[in-house]
Design an enzyme around this catalytic site. Structure first.
Site, PDB file in Angstrom:
ATOM      1  N   SER A   1       0.805  -1.235   0.000  1.00 34.83           N
ATOM      2  CA  SER A   1       0.000   0.000   0.000  1.00 34.83           C
ATOM      3  C   SER A   1       0.839   1.287   0.000  1.00 34.83           C
ATOM      4  O   SER A   1       0.509   2.215  -0.749  1.00 34.83           O
ATOM      5  CB  SER A   1      -0.965   0.000   1.191  1.00 34.83           C
ATOM      6  OG  SER A   1      -1.924  -1.000   0.999  1.00 34.83           O
TER       7      SER A   1
ATOM      8  N   LYS B   1      -8.840  -5.726  11.067  1.00 26.61           N
ATOM      9  CA  LYS B   1      -9.968  -5.163  10.310  1.00 26.61           C
ATOM     10  C   LYS B   1     -11.260  -5.152  11.128  1.00 26.61           C
ATOM     11  O   LYS B   1     -12.125  -4.310  10.902  1.00 26.61           O
ATOM     12  CB  LYS B   1     -10.168  -5.933   9.001  1.00 26.61           C
ATOM     13  CG  LYS B   1      -9.007  -5.740   8.022  1.00 26.61           C
ATOM     14  CD  LYS B   1      -9.282  -6.378   6.682  1.00 26.61           C
ATOM     15  CE  LYS B   1      -8.030  -6.369   5.815  1.00 26.61           C
ATOM     16  NZ  LYS B   1      -8.237  -6.890   4.471  1.00 26.61           N
TER      17      LYS B   1
ATOM     18  N   ASN C   1     -11.533  -1.756   6.210  1.00 23.68           N
ATOM     19  CA  ASN C   1     -10.117  -1.704   5.809  1.00 23.68           C
ATOM     20  C   ASN C   1      -9.664  -0.290   5.434  1.00 23.68           C
ATOM     21  O   ASN C   1      -8.509  -0.083   5.092  1.00 23.68           O
ATOM     22  CB  ASN C   1      -9.840  -2.669   4.645  1.00 23.68           C
ATOM     23  CG  ASN C   1     -10.229  -2.075   3.319  1.00 23.68           C
ATOM     24  OD1 ASN C   1     -11.261  -1.441   3.202  1.00 23.68           O
ATOM     25  ND2 ASN C   1      -9.402  -2.255   2.312  1.00 23.68           N
TER      26      ASN C   1
ATOM     27  N   TYR D   1      -2.098 -13.409  -5.389  1.00 23.21           N
ATOM     28  CA  TYR D   1      -1.422 -12.626  -6.425  1.00 23.21           C
ATOM     29  C   TYR D   1       0.084 -12.870  -6.429  1.00 23.21           C
ATOM     30  O   TYR D   1       0.635 -13.396  -5.467  1.00 23.21           O
ATOM     31  CB  TYR D   1      -1.733 -11.131  -6.290  1.00 23.21           C
ATOM     32  CG  TYR D   1      -1.390 -10.525  -4.954  1.00 23.21           C
ATOM     33  CD1 TYR D   1      -2.338 -10.453  -3.950  1.00 23.21           C
ATOM     34  CD2 TYR D   1      -0.126  -9.993  -4.694  1.00 23.21           C
ATOM     35  CE1 TYR D   1      -2.045  -9.894  -2.723  1.00 23.21           C
ATOM     36  CE2 TYR D   1       0.174  -9.425  -3.472  1.00 23.21           C
ATOM     37  CZ  TYR D   1      -0.783  -9.383  -2.489  1.00 23.21           C
ATOM     38  OH  TYR D   1      -0.486  -8.836  -1.273  1.00 23.21           O
TER      39      TYR D   1
ATOM     40  N   GLY E   1      -5.120 -12.206  -8.192  1.00 25.58           N
ATOM     41  CA  GLY E   1      -5.506 -11.306  -7.102  1.00 25.58           C
ATOM     42  C   GLY E   1      -4.914  -9.916  -7.178  1.00 25.58           C
ATOM     43  O   GLY E   1      -5.282  -9.040  -6.373  1.00 25.58           O
TER      44      GLY E   1
HETATM   45  P1  NDP Z   1      -8.952 -18.068   5.622  1.00 24.72           P
HETATM   46  O1  NDP Z   1      -7.859 -18.679   6.437  1.00 24.72           O
HETATM   47  O2  NDP Z   1     -10.000 -17.261   6.295  1.00 24.72           O
HETATM   48  O3  NDP Z   1      -9.702 -19.271   4.774  1.00 24.72           O
HETATM   49  C1  NDP Z   1      -8.964 -20.217   4.066  1.00 24.72           C
HETATM   50  C2  NDP Z   1      -9.919 -21.087   3.212  1.00 24.72           C
HETATM   51  O4  NDP Z   1      -9.100 -21.869   2.348  1.00 24.72           O
HETATM   52  C3  NDP Z   1     -10.775 -22.078   3.998  1.00 24.72           C
HETATM   53  O5  NDP Z   1     -12.030 -22.188   3.379  1.00 24.72           O
HETATM   54  C4  NDP Z   1      -9.980 -23.398   3.886  1.00 24.72           C
HETATM   55  O6  NDP Z   1     -10.801 -24.560   3.934  1.00 24.72           O
HETATM   56  C5  NDP Z   1      -9.416 -23.257   2.504  1.00 24.72           C
HETATM   57  N1  NDP Z   1      -8.182 -23.991   2.275  1.00 24.72           N
HETATM   58  C6  NDP Z   1      -6.971 -23.776   2.849  1.00 24.72           C
HETATM   59  N2  NDP Z   1      -6.064 -24.632   2.349  1.00 24.72           N
HETATM   60  C7  NDP Z   1      -6.717 -25.401   1.439  1.00 24.72           C
HETATM   61  C8  NDP Z   1      -6.324 -26.475   0.585  1.00 24.72           C
HETATM   62  N3  NDP Z   1      -5.063 -26.931   0.566  1.00 24.72           N
HETATM   63  N4  NDP Z   1      -7.252 -27.034  -0.231  1.00 24.72           N
HETATM   64  C9  NDP Z   1      -8.526 -26.581  -0.232  1.00 24.72           C
HETATM   65  N5  NDP Z   1      -8.977 -25.589   0.570  1.00 24.72           N
HETATM   66  C10 NDP Z   1      -8.065 -25.005   1.391  1.00 24.72           C
HETATM   67  O7  NDP Z   1      -8.183 -17.250   4.499  1.00 24.72           O
HETATM   68  P2  NDP Z   1      -8.573 -15.802   3.867  1.00 24.72           P
HETATM   69  O8  NDP Z   1      -9.953 -15.851   3.343  1.00 24.72           O
HETATM   70  O9  NDP Z   1      -8.182 -14.735   4.816  1.00 24.72           O
HETATM   71  O10 NDP Z   1      -7.489 -15.731   2.662  1.00 24.72           O
HETATM   72  C11 NDP Z   1      -7.587 -16.630   1.591  1.00 24.72           C
HETATM   73  C12 NDP Z   1      -6.631 -16.229   0.464  1.00 24.72           C
HETATM   74  O11 NDP Z   1      -6.990 -14.952  -0.045  1.00 24.72           O
HETATM   75  C13 NDP Z   1      -5.170 -16.139   0.888  1.00 24.72           C
HETATM   76  O12 NDP Z   1      -4.423 -16.840  -0.081  1.00 24.72           O
HETATM   77  C14 NDP Z   1      -4.869 -14.640   0.813  1.00 24.72           C
HETATM   78  O13 NDP Z   1      -3.533 -14.408   0.458  1.00 24.72           O
HETATM   79  C15 NDP Z   1      -5.821 -14.183  -0.274  1.00 24.72           C
HETATM   80  N6  NDP Z   1      -6.202 -12.735  -0.207  1.00 24.72           N
HETATM   81  C16 NDP Z   1      -5.961 -11.913  -1.286  1.00 24.72           C
HETATM   82  C17 NDP Z   1      -6.322 -10.555  -1.265  1.00 24.72           C
HETATM   83  C18 NDP Z   1      -6.020  -9.668  -2.445  1.00 24.72           C
HETATM   84  O14 NDP Z   1      -6.078  -8.426  -2.309  1.00 24.72           O
HETATM   85  N7  NDP Z   1      -5.735 -10.197  -3.589  1.00 24.72           N
HETATM   86  C19 NDP Z   1      -6.988  -9.961  -0.100  1.00 24.72           C
HETATM   87  C20 NDP Z   1      -7.221 -10.902   0.972  1.00 24.72           C
HETATM   88  C21 NDP Z   1      -6.830 -12.242   0.904  1.00 24.72           C
HETATM   89  P3  NDP Z   1     -11.200 -25.281   5.341  1.00 24.72           P
HETATM   90  O15 NDP Z   1     -12.395 -24.556   5.873  1.00 24.72           O
HETATM   91  O16 NDP Z   1     -11.511 -26.685   4.933  1.00 24.72           O
HETATM   92  O17 NDP Z   1     -10.008 -25.174   6.251  1.00 24.72           O
END
Ligand code: NDP
Length: 266
Positions: free
Chosen positions: A20, A67, A88, A211, A231
């Site tokens: 940012s 957040k 945010n 991303y 992303g």
């Molecule tokens: P959370 O930890 O809240 O959720 C993770 C999710 O991913 C859960 O549903 C989990 O499933 C699932 N998961 C994790 N590992 C695996 C796997 N190996 N196979 C299948 N499902 C899996 O994460 P966030 O929502 O905070 O973040 C998710 C992604 O989004 C991250 O990679 C982050 O970097 C990206 N992101 C990008 C942004 C951008 O600006 N581009 C902004 C914010 C986030 P289960 O419930 O079964 O554990």
């Protein structure tokens, strides 16, 4: 200590990795706006409000893990941030803190290239999925969620939800969005290839929220010549919308987007 009249920051922990400052400072410099944007390592989220005032900032972004605390720190919250309970972006106006969520809106804006969309499948059920699913639903897009396990799906009562076990019931979707962290630091797909194959055969576009990396999920889309986005567009657009608030809407979104995008190359 003296601070710049238009001083902005990002609060987070960790915060050193944040793009940012680069994005906003590049914009300020290019448009000759007398402002600067720093980063602030905030350990205790409950001190966000007092730290904001103590620093003398006029606006801020908030990243992981503050957040939700940012939502509580505001006097007024506008738009989808109110529904999500997650903020945010904060602007100081008449000594009051006004909160927004530009993550959800930024994602939607990035997705607009693929409009019109009747339905969408979100893979993953974490924090990012929550924000995106609410936003798409508010915009009358029919959203379904696929997650590897049941537990987090219990928070999605208003949506059609599926685990890998009942994936045979999935339909066809205009866009498939991966919000899992599969592929972030490993080479996993967000769901077994048999499930993805069927989905990718009939979709119009693919979106990945990770991303800076060609994830295994994106590789599958590329293999099939599907239109796709990673992303970085979401990252860019949350910054564009935040900056639009910061500079009091003085420049239009397209101008901000064009300039801020260039900061990714430096
Ligand atoms: P959370 O930890 O809240 O959720 C993770 C999710 O991913 C859960 O549903 C989990 O499933 C699932 N998961 C994790 N590992 C695996 C796997 N190996 N196979 C299948 N499902 C899996 O994460 P966030 O929502 O905070 O973040 C998710 C992604 O989004 C991250 O990679 C982050 O970097 C990206 N992101 C990008 C942004 C951008 O600006 N581009 C902004 C914010 C986030 P289960 O419930 O079964 O554990």
């Amino acid at each position: 200590m003296n601070y710049n009249k238009n001083f902005f920051t990002i609060f987070g922990n960790p915060v050193s990795h944040s793009a940012s400052p680069k994005m906003h400072n590049y914009l300020f410099k290019t448009l000759n706006i007398d402002s600067c944007y720093s980063r602030y390592l905030l350990k205790d989220g409950s001190t966000l409000r007092e730290t904001f005032f103590k620093l003398g900032v006029v606006g801020a972004n908030i990243t992981v893990p503050h957040k939700e605390e940012a939502f509580k720190a505001c006097d007024e919250v506008i738009g989808i941030a109110k529904e999500l309970g997650v903020v945010n972006t904060i602007i100081k106006k008449d000594n009051k803190l006004i909160g927004y969520n530009t993550d959800a809106d930024g994602f939607y804006y990035a997705l607009s290239e693929y409009f019109p969309l009747k339905n969408a499948l979100i893979i993953g059920a974490g924090g990012t999925a929550k924000a995106i699913s609410k936003k798409l639903k508010n915009e009358n897009i029919d959203v379904s969620i696929l997650n590897r396990s049941q537990n987090r799906l219990n928070d999605y009562k208003e949506f059609k939800t599926y685990t890998w076990d009942d994936a045979h019931k999935l339909e066809r979707y205009d866009v498939i969005i991966n919000t899992t962290s599969a592929g972030l630091e490993d080479e996993f797909l967000p769901a077994p290839i048999e499930i993805l194959e069927k989905l990718l055969k009939s979709t119009k576009a693919v979106v990945e929220v990770i991303y800076g990396k060609e994830t295994p999920f994106l590789k599958e889309a590329i293999k099939r010549s599907l239109p796709y986005k990673d992303g970085s567009q979401m990252l860019l657009m949350q910054g564009v919308l935040a900056n639009h608030h910061f500079i009091n809407y003085e420049y239009d979104l397209k101008t901000i987007e064009k300039i801020m995008k260039k900061s990714f190359d430096i």
